[in-house]
Motif scaffolding. Structure first.
Motif, PDB file in Angstrom:
ATOM      1  N   LEU B  78       0.765  -1.304   0.142  1.00  0.00           N
ATOM      2  CA  LEU B  78      -0.041   0.100  -0.120  1.00  0.00           C
ATOM      3  C   LEU B  78       0.908   1.253  -0.181  1.00  0.00           C
ATOM      4  O   LEU B  78       1.846   1.266   0.855  1.00  0.00           O
ATOM      5  CB  LEU B  78      -0.828   0.214   1.148  1.00  0.00           C
ATOM      6  CG  LEU B  78      -2.237  -0.584   1.158  1.00  0.00           C
ATOM      7  CD1 LEU B  78      -2.878  -0.356   2.649  1.00  0.00           C
ATOM      8  CD2 LEU B  78      -3.125   0.074   0.327  1.00  0.00           C
ATOM      9  N   MET B  98      -4.195   0.905  -9.341  1.00  0.00           N
ATOM     10  CA  MET B  98      -5.381   0.581  -8.246  1.00  0.00           C
ATOM     11  C   MET B  98      -5.383   1.531  -7.274  1.00  0.00           C
ATOM     12  O   MET B  98      -4.648   1.501  -6.317  1.00  0.00           O
ATOM     13  CB  MET B  98      -5.062  -0.690  -7.752  1.00  0.00           C
ATOM     14  CG  MET B  98      -5.379  -2.023  -8.938  1.00  0.00           C
ATOM     15  SD  MET B  98      -5.660  -3.557  -8.334  1.00  0.00           S
ATOM     16  CE  MET B  98      -6.874  -4.173  -9.224  1.00  0.00           C
ATOM     17  N   ARG B  99      -6.302   2.390  -7.014  1.00  0.00           N
ATOM     18  CA  ARG B  99      -6.519   3.383  -6.166  1.00  0.00           C
ATOM     19  C   ARG B  99      -7.696   3.038  -5.050  1.00  0.00           C
ATOM     20  O   ARG B  99      -8.473   2.579  -5.497  1.00  0.00           O
ATOM     21  CB  ARG B  99      -6.666   4.719  -6.898  1.00  0.00           C
ATOM     22  CG  ARG B  99      -5.663   5.103  -7.725  1.00  0.00           C
ATOM     23  CD  ARG B  99      -6.215   6.178  -8.797  1.00  0.00           C
ATOM     24  NE  ARG B  99      -5.550   6.215 -10.023  1.00  0.00           N
ATOM     25  CZ  ARG B  99      -4.617   6.896 -10.521  1.00  0.00           C
ATOM     26  NH1 ARG B  99      -4.402   8.210  -9.741  1.00  0.00           N
ATOM     27  NH2 ARG B  99      -4.033   6.743 -11.816  1.00  0.00           N
ATOM     28  N   MET B 100      -7.346   3.869  -3.958  1.00  0.00           N
ATOM     29  CA  MET B 100      -8.419   3.432  -3.009  1.00  0.00           C
ATOM     30  C   MET B 100      -8.236   4.639  -2.036  1.00  0.00           C
ATOM     31  O   MET B 100      -7.322   5.284  -2.151  1.00  0.00           O
ATOM     32  CB  MET B 100      -8.414   2.275  -2.388  1.00  0.00           C
ATOM     33  CG  MET B 100      -6.914   1.934  -1.650  1.00  0.00           C
ATOM     34  SD  MET B 100      -6.689   0.339  -1.122  1.00  0.00           S
ATOM     35  CE  MET B 100      -8.181  -0.049  -0.235  1.00  0.00           C
ATOM     36  N   GLU B 101      -9.523   4.549  -1.232  1.00  0.00           N
ATOM     37  CA  GLU B 101      -9.061   5.749   0.119  1.00  0.00           C
ATOM     38  C   GLU B 101      -9.212   4.970   1.326  1.00  0.00           C
ATOM     39  O   GLU B 101      -9.974   4.003   1.358  1.00  0.00           O
ATOM     40  CB  GLU B 101     -10.313   6.573  -0.170  1.00  0.00           C
ATOM     41  CG  GLU B 101     -10.222   7.735  -1.127  1.00  0.00           C
ATOM     42  CD  GLU B 101     -11.124   8.846  -0.980  1.00  0.00           C
ATOM     43  OE1 GLU B 101     -11.983   8.684  -0.007  1.00  0.00           O
ATOM     44  OE2 GLU B 101     -10.982   9.823  -1.561  1.00  0.00           O
ATOM     45  N   ASP B 102      -8.608   5.251   2.460  1.00  0.00           N
ATOM     46  CA  ASP B 102      -8.671   4.705   3.665  1.00  0.00           C
ATOM     47  C   ASP B 102      -9.861   5.419   4.344  1.00  0.00           C
ATOM     48  O   ASP B 102     -10.710   6.454   3.902  1.00  0.00           O
ATOM     49  CB  ASP B 102      -7.310   4.850   4.487  1.00  0.00           C
ATOM     50  CG  ASP B 102      -6.923   6.235   4.932  1.00  0.00           C
ATOM     51  OD1 ASP B 102      -7.852   6.988   4.918  1.00  0.00           O
ATOM     52  OD2 ASP B 102      -6.150   6.472   5.450  1.00  0.00           O
ATOM     53  N   LEU B 108      -4.666   6.042  -1.292  1.00  0.00           N
ATOM     54  CA  LEU B 108      -3.867   5.226  -1.160  1.00  0.00           C
ATOM     55  C   LEU B 108      -3.807   4.497  -2.547  1.00  0.00           C
ATOM     56  O   LEU B 108      -4.594   4.466  -3.370  1.00  0.00           O
ATOM     57  CB  LEU B 108      -4.165   4.279  -0.181  1.00  0.00           C
ATOM     58  CG  LEU B 108      -4.060   4.367   1.265  1.00  0.00           C
ATOM     59  CD1 LEU B 108      -4.848   3.457   2.084  1.00  0.00           C
ATOM     60  CD2 LEU B 108      -2.660   4.683   1.600  1.00  0.00           C
ATOM     61  N   LEU B 110      -2.394   0.628  -4.743  1.00  0.00           N
ATOM     62  CA  LEU B 110      -1.454  -0.563  -4.606  1.00  0.00           C
ATOM     63  C   LEU B 110      -0.252  -0.703  -5.516  1.00  0.00           C
ATOM     64  O   LEU B 110      -0.725  -0.463  -6.951  1.00  0.00           O
ATOM     65  CB  LEU B 110      -2.370  -1.675  -4.889  1.00  0.00           C
ATOM     66  CG  LEU B 110      -3.459  -2.076  -3.695  1.00  0.00           C
ATOM     67  CD1 LEU B 110      -4.482  -2.954  -4.277  1.00  0.00           C
ATOM     68  CD2 LEU B 110      -2.641  -2.601  -2.520  1.00  0.00           C
TER      69      LEU B 110
END
Lengths: 595, 595
Positions: B78, B98-102, B108, B110
């Protein structure tokens, strides 16, 4: 021959200052000794030395898994949401599950655990009872979106775990693997040099009924453990609790004015009685929102996990909810509660007939409130968090409390996942049956922190030889000369040829700096080569864990080498031979950790 | 002693049918042989045998990295978006990241690669030129949100990579490490048994100028490679291309009617000339949207990557854009283009004075269009995709084409990341300088697929001994008797005691099933123990890669064991001694892969 690590080339930056946000010893020392660095909140990078430690821990875990016939596999870290919907955990897991969508809008999560994936992996392929039991495991990065990542490796958002899963056709078979796994976990802890304790525990979001946690004992641990000399031990989250409430003298119900009394301590002081003579109230609600008053002895705390087990959908009421229900915060009592408020009380309170308790009115308490006469308890249950001196549920002696770092947990899952996900095998009669399952985790990176908590002092880390980044540090006090450095190089080479992992501090630094950093980094054995030593034909040894120093002559050293070569047990033999009488005890300790 | 793997307990489910979505050999065989399973689109689980192969590949990579003094570390998978904003890649990378939010809304991703993280890791700590050069590496899961994951391990969404990063104070130092790394990559490919080729390549989303890809040659490869007997080789994405356009006889500009002619093939047939005598046109636009007509020899294709390098912001025009610009799709030519349309042509077209080309009018073409007289080329450039028979840019001989699987790539990054992220060291004069960097990747899981593409036949996989899940499969044709099975058990045990990895097929299956599965799973050597063999005091051997069979007597076998024990080179020696004259060649092959 192993490769000699040269400090001049090694990337292991040390820190003189304790980093600001590092509040426990392991976090501080792993940063200071150049073992790891923080890359973002709850995300750590392992530097070369730290990563060597992790790989050694992984290998010990791997050997113990292989020894009980578990087979190593590797599942993806990304998991499709479909499987989590099948198990029901997509909705149950909460915000710690890191979720995302791929470019086509399909739901994915980063695995905190792999029950769904493993169940999917074997269903339709593990078909017959003849193939059972089967245990599969993996060692990989796991993810948990901690609300407050802290304590370095102890509560990080990405961490390394060994997770194993077993499949069975009978409860007996599960029990056998569960026992084998428990033994393996004990051996792992021993080989890691951990002072540990298996304790009764809660199965949490994993599920199942029978479970046991393995805790490394340490003040920095987040878990509170109760244990008894009889061998009983339990996490305070679940520990059966037998408090000793004491009767207050008053037997008639009296409402007394208690101005300024807000806490149990103040109440006890006001009445000049022990806190155990008072009764503490909390107000919660069940799944339907119905109010429930809970009572525990004044010297104990309500354990919410226990309340959840007694009351479906239990949650404490907020101040607003209390007000809306007409219940006076801080003065709740069992007498005169509004209609519809159920009373649930800790079983130990059956031992006192008359309670000292709030009067449901600010500034007043009741004494002499008698069960049956003045109020009625609807449900008796074990509700308290255990504390020092409570009675051991096994043998009746008083328990003692300590703190622990959870490094492993074993679970008997039963058919929770196999039933939800339709994973079945054919039994001896050709009938489909859901697998009986177990799962078993070891926190590999957390083990590293636990080891440092237990093996460190004011100078730094003192690694057990089994996981040390190298076994021996050779410290030439002069570098670049033709007297001291050649001897140091020779010693390093000879040890490396025997398979001993050697780090050679070939930097042009002052001896003081080298000694301090060797102590900080924690090599189990230091071999110091100085001008005077070489003149006297001797080497100086220091065992890091005990601080004991000794000298051996070049001749003794040569003998030790020759012996080690013959015995082909390199480090243990070398240490054994290198040690003189004064070091005997120390070396025995190091040896036992080298196996 | 290594542990004997018993097929009766091993989790290695085989498949009789080729799975529907597996369209290349490695994908089919890795599934059929029970090496891996699909867990979701582009996400695979490695089963015990497949994971053993991956670990062996990892260890070969690790040994070669350690041998050139690279130090192993482990960064988190991460990554915080902040670092990607610093490098500028958060916006540049596109949807494969590959994006995301905490849970707190922080961005964040990968990691598909770790340039940002490693640069951040060393900045402020790697301070002096004296600490340089430094090379760090890790072996870990990487992530890429492929729009269409396919070909099993070749293009999956989660895959295992070795990624290394080097830091330098001079270009010469970078070149040295780049060369060392290139040599290490060649050794890795050799040890994996790969027929490979280093080729010139594009640096893509990683950046930097100098780069080289390592390709395993295989028809299933996604890359097209051009190579020459002189040693020159390049990915067709970048290969310098020297086509041979041929002059059409007509020298006067003539507009001719070409009814029904839509393709180059039809045009060449219509004019009875080779395709190389015609000129193909494409229309693109630059960053400002200005139209550009591009011309290449009729027998070649436009290489868009090359066009991008010549024209800033290049993209092909859509049919709608062509219509809006008044340009007739399919009939574009260089004569009579609307004002403002620039002409960019492949350099090779300088070799023909008169072109056969579209007339910017449906159903018509020009012949004899003369440069300078009838039209003017604004820019000459290398625009074509190389094809079989083009001239080698190094030696002038014709090149040949083949396909490859990219298993590794090395890059000279220069200061791209260090400058954007402010990562500097102090040079000899105490002046801050940005690090000069290199990065180097090996696709570990993709290597596994490449090995299977090269080492398999109609019966299954034939693993090179260096990566085989076990070296030897002992096949008792009878199980549970007191003649055959005891011999098989003894042979398996004796080999295991020598450190040979042995799998024992102790299942009660028909010999045909065992033979077929042994061939499918690909053990390098099979030792068959049957009733007749035991009666004759002999064992039957089969080398999987060649299919050659032979028998050795129990006495020869015992001699081989004794020799191997003395030599302590277990498997090579065993195979050497076990082989009779007929097997010599085969065994030499196996031996060379065993090192």
């Amino acid at each position: 021959m192993t490769q000699i690590m040269r400090m001049s080339a090694l990337y292991a930056p040390t820190l003189k200052e304790v980093p600001n946000d590092a509040d426990i010893v392991s976090h501080q020392l792993l940063l200071r000794a150049g073992m790891m660095r923080k890359s973002a909140t709850g995300l750590y990078s392992f530097l070369p030395l730290g990563w060597r430690v992790i790989k050694k821990i992984e290998n010990i875990v791997r050997q113990e898994m292989d020894a009980i016939d578990a087979q190593e596999i590797m599942m993806p870290e990304l998991q499709p949401s479909e499987l989590w919907h099948e198990s029901g955990r997509w909705d149950d897991y909460g915000p710690e599950l890191m979720r995302m969508e791929d470019r086509h809008g399909h739901g994915l999560c980063l695995g905190p655990t792999h029950e769904e994936l493993i169940t999917d992996l074997v269903r339709n392929e593990l078909k017959s009872y003849k193939q059972l039991p089967l245990t599969l495991y993996q060692i990989q990065s796991k993810f948990r979106d901690e609300i407050r990542p802290r304590f370095g490796l102890m509560r990080s958002r990405e961490f390394i775990m060994k997770d194993a899963y077993s499949f069975h056709a009978s409860q007996e078979s599960l029990q056998q693997t569960y026992d084998d796994m428990s033994d393996a976990y004990a051996r792992i802890c021993e080989r890691l040099g951990l002072d540990f304790r298996p304790v009764q525990a809660d199965s949490g979001q994993i599920g199942g009924s029978v479970t046991c946690e393995y805790h490394a004992l340490a003040d920095a641990g987040e878990a509170e453990l109760a244990s008894c000399t009889c061998g009983w031990a339990a996490n305070s989250e679940v520990a059966a609790c037998l408090p000793h409430p004491t009767e207050y003298a008053e037997t008639e119900l009296k409402k007394i004015e208690t101005p300024g009394v807000h806490t149990i301590a103040e109440l006890a002081a006001f009445l000049n009685c022990p806190e155990s003579s008072t009764v503490k109230a909390m107000v919660g609600k069940d799944a339907e929102g119905n109010p429930i008053a809970l009572f525990v002895p004044g010297d104990h705390e309500l354990n919410e996990l226990k309340a959840e087990r007694v009351i479906d959908g239990f949650a404490l009421m907020s101040d607003e909810e209390l007000e809306a229900a007409g219940l006076p915060k801080g003065s709740i009592g069992c007498v005169g509660l509004p209609a519809g408020v159920r009373i649930v009380a800790d079983s130990s309170l059956q031992g006192i007939a008359h309670w000292v308790v709030g009067a449901n009115e600010d500034g007043f308490h009741y004494v002499g409130a008698e069960q049956g006469r003045d109020f009625t308890v609807d449900v008796w249950a074990d509700l308290c968090t255990v504390r020092e001196g409570d009675t051991c549920p096994e043998c009746g002696k008083p328990v003692s409390m300590c703190r622990g770092i959870e490094v492993g947990q074993v679970f008997q899952l039963g058919t929770k996942y196999s039933q939800n996900m339709g994973a079945t095998y054919l039994d001896e009669n050709g009938k489909e049956q859901p697998f009986i399952m177990g799962c078993y985790g070891v926190g590999v990176s957390r083990c590293m922190a636990a080891i440092v908590e237990q093996h460190s002092d004011e100078y730094g880390i003192a690694w057990p030889a089994s996981v040390a980044p190298a076994h021996v540090c050779v410290l030439p006090l002069v570098v670049g000369d033709d007297v001291v450095q050649p001897v140091a190089e020779r010693v390093a080479r000879e040890l490396a040829e025997l398979g001993v992992e050697v780090v050679l501090d070939d930097r042009k630094e002052r001896p003081g700096v080298k000694f301090a950093e060797a102590d900080l980094m924690g090599w189990p054995l230091q071999i110091v080569v100085g001008k005077r030593g070489v003149a006297n034909q001797e080497l100086e040894l220091k065992v890091r864990s005990t601080g004991e120093k000794s000298t051996i002559s070049f001749d003794e050293y040569a003998e030790a080498l020759a012996f080690a070569k013959r015995a082909s047990k390199p480090i243990a033999s070398f240490l054994e031979q290198a040690a003189n009488v004064r070091m005997e005890a120390a070396v025995t300790t190091v040896r036992s950790r080298t196996k």
